[in-house]
Design a protein around this motif. Structure first.
Motif, PDB file in Angstrom:
ATOM      1  N   LYS A   1       8.264   2.263   1.650  1.00 18.54           N
ATOM      2  CA  LYS A   1       7.607   2.833   0.478  1.00 18.54           C
ATOM      3  C   LYS A   1       6.091   2.645   0.548  1.00 18.54           C
ATOM      4  N   GLU A   2       5.371   3.765   0.633  1.00 23.64           N
ATOM      5  CA  GLU A   2       3.912   3.691   0.675  1.00 23.64           C
ATOM      6  C   GLU A   2       3.344   3.099  -0.610  1.00 23.64           C
ATOM      7  N   SER A   3       4.028   3.299  -1.718  1.00 20.79           N
ATOM      8  CA  SER A   3       3.527   2.803  -2.995  1.00 20.79           C
ATOM      9  C   SER A   3       3.454   1.285  -3.021  1.00 20.79           C
ATOM     10  N   ASP A   4       4.400   0.621  -2.348  1.00 16.51           N
ATOM     11  CA  ASP A   4       4.369  -0.836  -2.288  1.00 16.51           C
ATOM     12  C   ASP A   4       3.156  -1.323  -1.504  1.00 16.51           C
ATOM     13  N   TYR A   5       2.831  -0.631  -0.409  1.00 12.11           N
ATOM     14  CA  TYR A   5       1.653  -1.000   0.367  1.00 12.11           C
ATOM     15  C   TYR A   5       0.385  -0.776  -0.451  1.00 12.11           C
ATOM     16  N   ALA A   6       0.394   0.280  -1.269  1.00 12.87           N
ATOM     17  CA  ALA A   6      -0.780   0.564  -2.095  1.00 12.87           C
ATOM     18  C   ALA A   6      -1.055  -0.593  -3.056  1.00 12.87           C
ATOM     19  N   VAL A   7       0.006  -1.147  -3.631  1.00 16.15           N
ATOM     20  CA  VAL A   7      -0.151  -2.307  -4.522  1.00 16.15           C
ATOM     21  C   VAL A   7      -0.653  -3.511  -3.730  1.00 16.15           C
ATOM     22  N   LEU A   8      -0.043  -3.751  -2.575  1.00 12.30           N
ATOM     23  CA  LEU A   8      -0.357  -4.924  -1.767  1.00 12.30           C
ATOM     24  C   LEU A   8      -1.786  -4.898  -1.232  1.00 12.30           C
ATOM     25  N   LEU A   9      -2.244  -3.719  -0.838  1.00 18.44           N
ATOM     26  CA  LEU A   9      -3.552  -3.613  -0.181  1.00 18.44           C
ATOM     27  C   LEU A   9      -4.705  -3.390  -1.151  1.00 18.44           C
ATOM     28  N   ASP A  10      -4.401  -3.281  -2.441  1.00 17.89           N
ATOM     29  CA  ASP A  10      -5.449  -3.081  -3.439  1.00 17.89           C
ATOM     30  C   ASP A  10      -6.081  -4.427  -3.783  1.00 17.89           C
TER      31      ASP A  10
ATOM     32  N   LEU B   1     -11.275 -10.210  -1.148  1.00 17.84           N
ATOM     33  CA  LEU B   1     -11.571 -11.566  -1.567  1.00 17.84           C
ATOM     34  C   LEU B   1     -12.580 -11.581  -2.718  1.00 17.84           C
ATOM     35  N   GLY B   2     -12.177 -12.175  -3.842  1.00 12.78           N
ATOM     36  CA  GLY B   2     -13.065 -12.292  -4.979  1.00 12.78           C
ATOM     37  C   GLY B   2     -13.214 -11.036  -5.807  1.00 12.78           C
ATOM     38  N   LYS B   3     -12.344 -10.034  -5.571  1.00  7.01           N
ATOM     39  CA  LYS B   3     -12.484  -8.748  -6.259  1.00  7.01           C
ATOM     40  C   LYS B   3     -12.160  -8.847  -7.741  1.00  7.01           C
ATOM     41  N   ARG B   4     -11.163  -9.659  -8.094  1.00  6.17           N
ATOM     42  CA  ARG B   4     -10.703  -9.690  -9.487  1.00  6.17           C
ATOM     43  C   ARG B   4     -10.756 -11.097 -10.061  1.00  6.17           C
ATOM     44  N   LYS B   5     -11.555 -11.283 -11.099  1.00  7.84           N
ATOM     45  CA  LYS B   5     -11.636 -12.558 -11.795  1.00  7.84           C
ATOM     46  C   LYS B   5     -10.617 -12.576 -12.936  1.00  7.84           C
ATOM     47  N   PHE B   6     -10.090 -13.778 -13.215  1.00  6.14           N
ATOM     48  CA  PHE B   6      -9.103 -13.907 -14.288  1.00  6.14           C
ATOM     49  C   PHE B   6      -9.118 -15.340 -14.801  1.00  6.14           C
TER      50      PHE B   6
ATOM     51  N   HIS C   1      -5.139 -11.628  -7.224  1.00  5.77           N
ATOM     52  CA  HIS C   1      -4.953 -10.415  -6.422  1.00  5.77           C
ATOM     53  C   HIS C   1      -5.041  -9.201  -7.349  1.00  5.77           C
ATOM     54  N   ASN C   2      -5.962  -8.293  -7.063  1.00  5.13           N
ATOM     55  CA  ASN C   2      -6.240  -7.161  -7.940  1.00  5.13           C
ATOM     56  C   ASN C   2      -5.043  -6.233  -8.123  1.00  5.13           C
ATOM     57  N   GLY C   3      -4.402  -5.823  -7.019  1.00  7.96           N
ATOM     58  CA  GLY C   3      -3.281  -4.886  -7.107  1.00  7.96           C
ATOM     59  C   GLY C   3      -2.100  -5.461  -7.867  1.00  7.96           C
ATOM     60  N   LEU C   4      -1.817  -6.744  -7.667  1.00 14.68           N
ATOM     61  CA  LEU C   4      -0.700  -7.380  -8.358  1.00 14.68           C
ATOM     62  C   LEU C   4      -0.976  -7.509  -9.851  1.00 14.68           C
ATOM     63  N   LEU C   5      -2.220  -7.798 -10.207  1.00 15.24           N
ATOM     64  CA  LEU C   5      -2.564  -7.890 -11.625  1.00 15.24           C
ATOM     65  C   LEU C   5      -2.450  -6.522 -12.298  1.00 15.24           C
ATOM     66  N   LYS C   6      -2.875  -5.464 -11.612  1.00  8.22           N
ATOM     67  CA  LYS C   6      -2.752  -4.115 -12.162  1.00  8.22           C
ATOM     68  C   LYS C   6      -1.282  -3.730 -12.341  1.00  8.22           C
ATOM     69  N   ALA C   7      -0.434  -4.132 -11.379  1.00 10.72           N
ATOM     70  CA  ALA C   7       0.998  -3.852 -11.492  1.00 10.72           C
ATOM     71  C   ALA C   7       1.593  -4.569 -12.701  1.00 10.72           C
TER      72      ALA C   7
END
Length: 350
Positions: free
Chosen positions: A117-126, A129-134, A140-146
């Protein structure tokens, strides 16, 4: 001149030889050798949540491909919903919501990466380092968006269940890619309790099975009362400090990736790497299932060691033929059940 040109090559060979020597002598047991042994009571939920995650992988939950261990099956009458890739539009891996009346638990279980599934890679690769503060750290930015997408989609039904069952816990569980989404969900819910019926922190739990490194160390420690990560022996993913996007971009150039890891591990002191506040780690309290011993053939009755490390966790990939096999959810389910039975047997004889 020719001698001088050969110096960098010699130096690189020495570095890489040092790296290979160190890796060949590294065993998965070394990561947790100084940790305490987990007791049966705290580890008891793990096989059960592995079974719930396995149910997400099933095409027909009423006729499971993997026969559940006695007492760990899914009661289809208690299944609230089960979403597929079509339902999630590729924003998050498939998941299910289950009302476990036996254990007074509202369970949200998420499957792991689907290699097709390409969609899973899209989440994983989004991520970078340091892209998303929380909440004072990095995630991890993609996981937080999911996770945010899940709450937007299922927040109302979660709120209704939390309010209808005030004595039930709310547990997020996931495997591999899903483990990162589950960890993000638990943190977002704690930070925004109004989204799910003002649920209290003490009612929220998370079980990240074969976890991806998804949050900075300060967050991993701060949420150790909620998030539990389960690692089987030599599993590669919790040890993969190289950014995941670099791994998959290098999938067709494995020598390039190995060279990168070689240079990083030999040229950058570990103390220096651990100082980077943006560095991501496996989340929460760690449970390490150990079933093989260094320089010993065969498997042994598994034991579970646990700790909340504050100075790094699973920092080096283990060169082992089991590094990928130990990542499989069906294998983790089997070994966690055996480890629990061993622990219960020891307790009964003490």
């Amino acid at each position: 001149m020719s001698i001088l040109c050969g110096v960098p090559i010699v130096v690189e060979c020495v570095y890489c030889g040092s790296w290979a020597w160190k890796r060949c002598h590294l065993s998965g047991t070394h990561d947790s050798e100084n940790w305490s042994i987990a007791n049966a009571e705290e580890f008891e939920p793990v096989p059960r949540f592995c079974r719930y995650i396995l149910a997400v992988y099933e095409d027909d939950i009423r006729n499971p491909q993997w026969e559940p261990h006695e007492g760990y099956g899914i009661n289809t009458d208690w299944l609230i919903l089960k979403r597929t890739y079509k339902d999630t539009q590729g924003r998050v891996p498939p998941y299910l919501l289950y009302l476990d009346h036996h254990h007074a638990d509202i369970v949200f279980a998420i499957r792991g990466l689907n290699m097709t599934k390409e969609s899973d890679y899209a989440v994983l690769l989004d991520n970078s380092l340091g892209k998303r503060k929380f909440h004072g750290g990095y995630v991890h930015n993609g996981l937080l968006k999911a996770a945010a997408w899940v709450l937007d989609s299922e927040g109302q039904i979660l709120r209704e269940l939390v309010e209808k069952h005030p004595n039930y816990t709310l547990t997020f569980a996931g495997h591999s890619l899903g483990s990162g989404v589950a960890a993000m969900l638990s943190m977002v819910v704690v930070q925004n309790p109004e989204k799910v019926g003002n649920v209290e922190r003490k009612r929220v739990r998370c079980y990240s099975i074969a976890p991806t490194r998804c949050m900075s160390l300060n967050l991993a420690v701060r949420y150790a009362d909620i998030i539990n990560s389960v690692v089987l022996q030599d599993d590669f993913l919790p040890r993969t400090s190289t950014p995941l996007e670099d791994i998959f971009e290098s999938i067709f150039c494995l020598p390039c990736l190995l060279c990168l890891r070689c240079m990083r591990d030999t040229c950058i002191p570990e103390e220096e790497m651990l100082k980077d506040a943006r560095r991501l780690y496996a989340p929460g309290r760690l449970y390490h299932i150990v079933e093989r011993k260094p320089l010993r053939m065969g498997r042994f009755p598994p034991v579970v060691r646990t700790a909340v490390p504050v100075d790094g966790r699973f920092e080096h990939i283990v060169l082992s033929c089991n590094a990928t096999a130990d990542h499989a959810i069906i294998r983790i389910h089997k070994e966690s059940q055996k480890a629990l039975e061993v622990s219960l047997f020891i307790n009964s004889n003490n």
